[in-house]
Enzyme design. Structure first.
Site, PDB file in Angstrom:
ATOM      1  CE1 TYR A 141      -3.264  -2.742   0.038  1.00  0.00           C
ATOM      2  CE2 TYR A 141      -3.924  -2.078   2.230  1.00  0.00           C
ATOM      3  CZ  TYR A 141      -4.105  -2.873   1.127  1.00  0.00           C
ATOM      4  OH  TYR A 141      -5.118  -3.797   1.100  1.00  0.00           O
ATOM      5  CE  LYS A 190       1.146 -18.062  -1.602  1.00  0.00           C
ATOM      6  NZ  LYS A 190       0.415 -19.319  -1.382  1.00  0.00           N
ATOM      7  CG  ASP A 250     -12.806  -6.449   4.841  1.00  0.00           C
ATOM      8  OD1 ASP A 250     -12.634  -5.841   5.919  1.00  0.00           O
ATOM      9  OD2 ASP A 250     -12.983  -5.877   3.763  1.00  0.00           O
TER      10      ASP A 250
END
Length: 356
Positions: A141, A190, A250
């Site tokens: 981001y 990851k 979320d």
């Protein structure tokens, strides 16, 4: 006197934030706390006023305050603005960066009264109590972004990078949180694909030795997303990088019955920022349908983390628990046989239960 910057923002933000302020006033009256609330524009609302989503005056107010209460930012109205002027990128990310809010805490708690509100089976979600700690000022981001012309169209690049320092401070924060809870920490990455994740995992493994009282596990983000649905009870504290944390929380919100129940605290610098994890929901804005409980629970987190007022925070949480246990619901949580309330009425009831 506790000085709170109030940033309602866009969409339902202007409806849910007043309910949290109302609850804080009730707590202040009951427990002898004095609050000074100062409102300022942010996001699309600020762009409409002055042509920029994070005005200098708003940022200055936040810096001079003891905490920030934020509603929601963004909406279709501003989606076609240049990237640096869009509310999310032009306000929310700079606000986090300027206030040094590197740690985002999102508790995913299924209140007993909402056991049937989740779309998952009762035996899967019963007793869920997860704290997701998301690194908030690094990663993709905040990395370099560029777009360039190519012979066949365009090429877009977003850079994902993390430093040892950024990883260490969020992981240490997570270990301290795990020590105060059930003593288990799951680090999500990851590392089988991404170099940044390999550095993340190596750093966590090195730090794990400093916290022998905390059980440390490691999980790839794709597996974690599956396990949150398959067996959420296995998780206590999850720590992860910025984008993974955004997505996983979320998903985890659905364990609680609605994203309208997901509170959030962003801390790290002198001034903490508290906001619901959901968006501005323009489709229901202005209709008295929005669930204010995530914002109200965020106010409880403010009392706990910024003001060190545990009794007052618990008073809010108990009131919310009682409201739900007695069957009161906003539209996002509504079930057959329950009692439907609007945004304002739900806030009023929480205040009533704080006072009794």
């Amino acid at each position: 006197m506790y000085k709170i910057a109030v940033l309602p923002g866009d969409g339902i933000g202007v409806e849910i934030v007043p309910e949290a302020v109302k609850v804080l006033r009730a707590v202040g009256k009951k427990f002898g706390m004095e609050f000074e609330f100062t409102e300022a524009p942010v996001g699309g609302a600020a762009y409409d006023i002055c042509g920029y989503p994070l005005p200098d005056a708003t940022l200055d107010l936040c810096r001079r305050s003891d905490a920030v209460l934020l509603g929601a930012i963004g909406g279709p109205k501003w989606d076609n603005l240049p990237v640096h002027l869009r509310p999310e990128l032009g306000a929310l990310l700079p606000l986090r960066k300027e206030l040094e809010l590197y740690a985002n805490l999102r508790p995913c708690i299924l209140f007993p009264g909402l056991l049937n509100a989740s779309t998952l089976k009762e035996e899967v979600v019963s007793g869920v109590d997860i704290l997701v700690i998301r690194e908030l000022t690094g990663g993709i981001y905040f990395g370099e972004k560029k777009r360039e012309k190519t012979p066949d169209g365009e090429k877009a690049t977003d850079t994902l990078s993390y430093s040892t320092y950024e990883i260490e401070r969020i992981v240490r924060f997570a270990y301290q949180a795990a020590r105060k809870r059930r003593g288990t920490l799951c680090s999500v990455d990851k590392a089988n694909v991404l170099e940044s994740s390999r550095l993340w995992r190596e750093t966590v493994k090195r730090l794990a030795g400093e916290y022998p009282d905390v059980e440390t596990t490691y999980m790839y983000v794709d597996n974690c997303s599956m396990q949150l649905i398959r067996n959420p009870g296995q998780f206590d504290v999850i720590v992860t990088e910025n984008m993974f944390g955004d997505i996983l929380t979320d998903e985890a919100s659905m364990l609680t019955g609605s994203i309208g129940m997901l509170a959030s605290a962003s801390i790290g610098g002198r001034v903490g920022l508290y906001e619901p994890a959901h968006g501005s929901a323009p489709d229901i804005a202005g209709q008295n349908k929005a669930n204010p409980l995530a914002t109200i629970l965020s106010a409880a987190m403010m009392l706990r983390f910024s003001f060190d007022r545990e009794e007052e925070a618990v008073a809010i949480e108990k009131a919310v628990r009682r409201v739900l246990a007695e069957g009161y619901r906003t539209p996002d949580l509504m079930e057959e046989g329950k009692k439907l309330l609007g945004t304002i009425e739900m806030g009023d009831l929480v205040v009533e239960y704080i006072n009794t």
